[in-house]
Design a protein around this motif. Structure first.
Motif, PDB file in Angstrom:
ATOM      1  N   SER A 257      24.702  24.546  38.742  1.00 20.21           N
ATOM      2  CA  SER A 257      24.377  24.723  40.063  1.00 20.21           C
ATOM      3  C   SER A 257      22.836  24.987  40.363  1.00 20.21           C
ATOM      4  N   ASP A 258      22.267  25.571  39.230  1.00 16.74           N
ATOM      5  CA  ASP A 258      20.605  25.874  39.439  1.00 16.74           C
ATOM      6  C   ASP A 258      20.092  24.382  39.413  1.00 16.74           C
ATOM      7  N   VAL A 259      20.529  23.243  38.501  1.00 21.32           N
ATOM      8  CA  VAL A 259      20.007  22.087  38.494  1.00 21.32           C
ATOM      9  C   VAL A 259      20.496  21.344  39.781  1.00 21.32           C
ATOM     10  N   GLN A 260      21.520  21.526  40.344  1.00 27.21           N
ATOM     11  CA  GLN A 260      21.789  20.655  41.632  1.00 27.21           C
ATOM     12  C   GLN A 260      21.041  21.283  42.722  1.00 27.21           C
ATOM     13  N   ALA A 261      20.708  22.731  42.806  1.00 28.22           N
ATOM     14  CA  ALA A 261      19.715  23.140  43.728  1.00 28.22           C
ATOM     15  C   ALA A 261      18.255  22.580  43.485  1.00 28.22           C
ATOM     16  N   LEU A 262      17.946  22.542  42.278  1.00 28.20           N
ATOM     17  CA  LEU A 262      16.399  21.996  42.261  1.00 28.20           C
ATOM     18  C   LEU A 262      16.388  20.430  42.643  1.00 28.20           C
ATOM     19  N   GLU A 263      17.127  19.820  42.227  1.00 27.83           N
ATOM     20  CA  GLU A 263      17.362  18.155  42.655  1.00 27.83           C
ATOM     21  C   GLU A 263      17.379  18.134  44.137  1.00 27.83           C
ATOM     22  N   GLU A 264      18.138  18.963  44.809  1.00 26.25           N
ATOM     23  CA  GLU A 264      18.174  19.083  46.364  1.00 26.25           C
ATOM     24  C   GLU A 264      16.997  19.225  46.875  1.00 26.25           C
ATOM     25  N   GLU A 265      16.143  20.011  46.244  1.00 26.40           N
ATOM     26  CA  GLU A 265      14.609  20.262  46.874  1.00 26.40           C
ATOM     27  C   GLU A 265      13.925  19.064  46.869  1.00 26.40           C
ATOM     28  N   LEU A 266      13.834  18.797  45.346  1.00 30.18           N
ATOM     29  CA  LEU A 266      13.131  17.599  45.033  1.00 30.18           C
ATOM     30  C   LEU A 266      13.415  16.289  45.906  1.00 30.18           C
ATOM     31  N   ALA A 267      14.577  16.233  46.070  1.00 28.90           N
ATOM     32  CA  ALA A 267      15.017  15.056  47.103  1.00 28.90           C
ATOM     33  C   ALA A 267      14.382  15.250  48.457  1.00 28.90           C
ATOM     34  N   ARG A 268      14.170  16.358  48.990  1.00 34.85           N
ATOM     35  CA  ARG A 268      13.703  16.704  50.238  1.00 34.85           C
ATOM     36  C   ARG A 268      12.149  16.620  50.431  1.00 34.85           C
ATOM     37  N   TYR A 269      11.502  16.638  49.403  1.00 30.42           N
ATOM     38  CA  TYR A 269      10.118  16.652  49.395  1.00 30.42           C
ATOM     39  C   TYR A 269       9.682  15.160  49.101  1.00 30.42           C
ATOM     40  N   THR A 270       8.961  14.782  50.152  1.00 32.90           N
ATOM     41  CA  THR A 270       7.960  13.490  49.787  1.00 32.90           C
ATOM     42  C   THR A 270       6.768  13.685  49.478  1.00 32.90           C
ATOM     43  N   PRO A 271       6.185  13.073  48.288  1.00 35.76           N
ATOM     44  CA  PRO A 271       5.109  13.290  47.939  1.00 35.76           C
ATOM     45  C   PRO A 271       3.982  12.392  48.750  1.00 35.76           C
TER      46      PRO A 271
END
Length: 488
Positions: A257-271
């Motif tokens: 669940s930690d990895v999944q939560a981290l991936e969700e935040e990275l997916a929402r962020y646009t560099p």
């Protein structure tokens, strides 16, 4: 302890150019010495320079105003004013420059990279440079241009090959300390790491940098916690490593669940620099396996993570150093592959963009605020306005000649402008009166005057000479009595 600052607003003001000099050579037995006024010096620019020895924007946090020096004024005897030195501001490698609208205007990467934040003003021409066959002794000089003034936002985005991503207290700082000579603060409470920490790691012949950035929590892409302060420091990383705490006792948390939560935040962020974080290679480090329960948890979830995401998964312990060698060489392999995939850097090419044939260099449009008025926009007309001393009639006449040669008067006539209508160029609004057409010889008058400029209050040399002769003349009694009667 030095404070780490990675985002500042600076107010850059370049120096103004020096004024030109209006001077006439005077020497015994040389009554017609001619103009000898020198040009003004160029104002200093504000330049950002990448310095590898600078690691923070702290200096600009305390001193946000940067002002360059002005150029020196020209002098007689053909003496040009001195140019002002540029003001160089040292910034860290990886600094991104934004304008007031939030758009990126420069990405400063590489030692010695330069960016002109504010351009210095040009120096004004002296009357020696303005002399021509029709105007042999100009009684005016051009003013120096004011320097450019800009408000810029500087953001530091760490230059690291590998970025460590994880929840607070996952062991990222301990991992950097175990892999490199960096010594970040390590403690057992969340958000111990408040600023990015860089460490240099050696794996065989490969040398790369690892970034330990503040911990990530759900909602960071929307600004929660340290939010964007964390995410922008991984934009440049070529490899991301998920550091997962397998010994956490928080309810509702487990490595998957930690990895999944981290991936969700990275997916929402646009560099802002382009690209997607989803395209970066990933590694998973299951940390704290020196704890028996954590080792069992790592064995349970390792196959699940590899099957779900297809990423290499390593069970490590920063305390016992178990699995660190395998993780280090895996990171080095990913970094090596990323570097090999990058295109070969080409030398900077000089691009020449000639002016279009049908480009007049200015535009004429109706003034929305003044009925019947017009606005002239263009780099050259606006620059000429700034260089003109409007208290000198000859300088105003010279401005009219330049505008006529450029075609401004013809364009105003075609747009429907009538004599006396208000015309705005830059910050100056005046009543337009058509002057002599371009190419027609200009009637010369006294120095500092122009016959085309009406309603002049300037006292001419002839008037001063006549007044002086009148004061020296001996008056008769009848003339004195007549003057007294007029006063009464």
């Amino acid at each position: 302890m030095a404070k780490f600052v990675d985002r500042v607003v600076i107010h850059a003001t370049a120096g103004a150019g020096g004024n030109g000099c209006a001077s006439v050579h005077r020497e015994k037995f040389k009554p017609l010495g001619g103009p000898d006024g020198g040009n003004g010096g160029r104002g200093g620019s504000v330049v950002l320079v990448v310095d590898p020895g600078v690691h923070t924007l702290l200096d600009f946090h305390h001193r946000p105003h940067a002002r360059a020096r002005n150029g020196k004024q020209g002098q007689g005897g053909f003496k040009a004013g001195a140019n002002a030195d540029d003001l160089e501001l040292r910034v860290p490698d990886g600094t991104v420059v934004f304008d007031g609208r939030g758009e990126i205007i420069a990405d400063l990467v590489g030692a010695g990279t330069r960016f002109v934040a504010a351009e210095g003003g040009r120096g004004g021409l002296g009357n020696a440079a303005l002399a021509s066959a029709a105007r042999k002794a100009p009684g005016f000089a051009l003013l120096g241009e004011p320097g450019e003034s800009r408000d810029l936002v500087l953001e530091l985005r760490s230059m690291a090959d590998v970025g460590l991503v994880g929840f607070p207290s996952a062991g990222k700082s301990s991992l950097v300390a175990a892999l490199s000579a960096a010594r970040p603060k390590v403690a057992d409470y969340p958000f111990t790491t408040l600023v990015p920490q860089l460490g240099v790691v050696t794996a065989g012949e490969d040398v790369f940098t690892v970034a330990d950035v503040p911990g990530l929590i759900p909602g960071a892409s929307e600004g929660r916690g340290l939010g964007l302060d964390f995410l922008r420091h991984i934009e440049r990383c070529s490899v991301l490593v998920h550091v997962v705490d397998c010994a956490t006792y928080e309810p509702g948390r487990d490595p998957v669940s930690d990895v999944q939560a981290l991936e969700e935040e990275l997916a929402r962020y646009t560099p802002a620099l382009g690209g997607e974080l989803a395209d970066r290679p990933r590694l998973v480090a299951l940390n704290k396996v020196d704890v028996p329960d954590a080792a069992e948890m790592a064995e349970l979830v390792k196959a699940d993570l590899e099957g779900r995401y297809g990423w290499p998964v390593f069970a490590i312990s920063t305390a016992s150093r178990a699995g660190l060698r395998e993780l280090t060489f895996a990171m080095a392999e990913q970094v090596r592959a990323h570097r090999a995939a990058q295109p070969v850097a080409e030398p900077t090419r000089v691009v020449l963009r000639p002016q279009a044939v049908d480009d007049a260099g200015f535009t004429v449009e109706p003034d929305p605020e003044l009925p019947g008025g017009f606005i002239v926009r263009g780099a050259r007309p606006e620059r000429w306005i700034r260089q003109t001393a409007f208290d000198n009639d000859e300088a105003v006449g010279y401005l009219g000649d330049r505008l006529a040669r450029l075609g401004v008067e013809d364009a105003l006539a075609e747009a429907g402008a009538e004599p006396g209508c208000p015309v705005t160029i830059g910050d100056v609004t005046f009543d337009w009166e058509p002057s002599t057409p371009s190419g027609v010889a200009v009637m010369m008058s006294g120095r500092g005057t122009d016959a085309r400029v009406e309603r002049s209050t300037r006292v001419t040399a002839a008037q001063r000479k006549a007044a002086k002769a009148e004061r020296r003349r001996h008056h008769s009694d009848d003339e004195l009595w007549a003057a007294e009667d007029e006063d009464e």
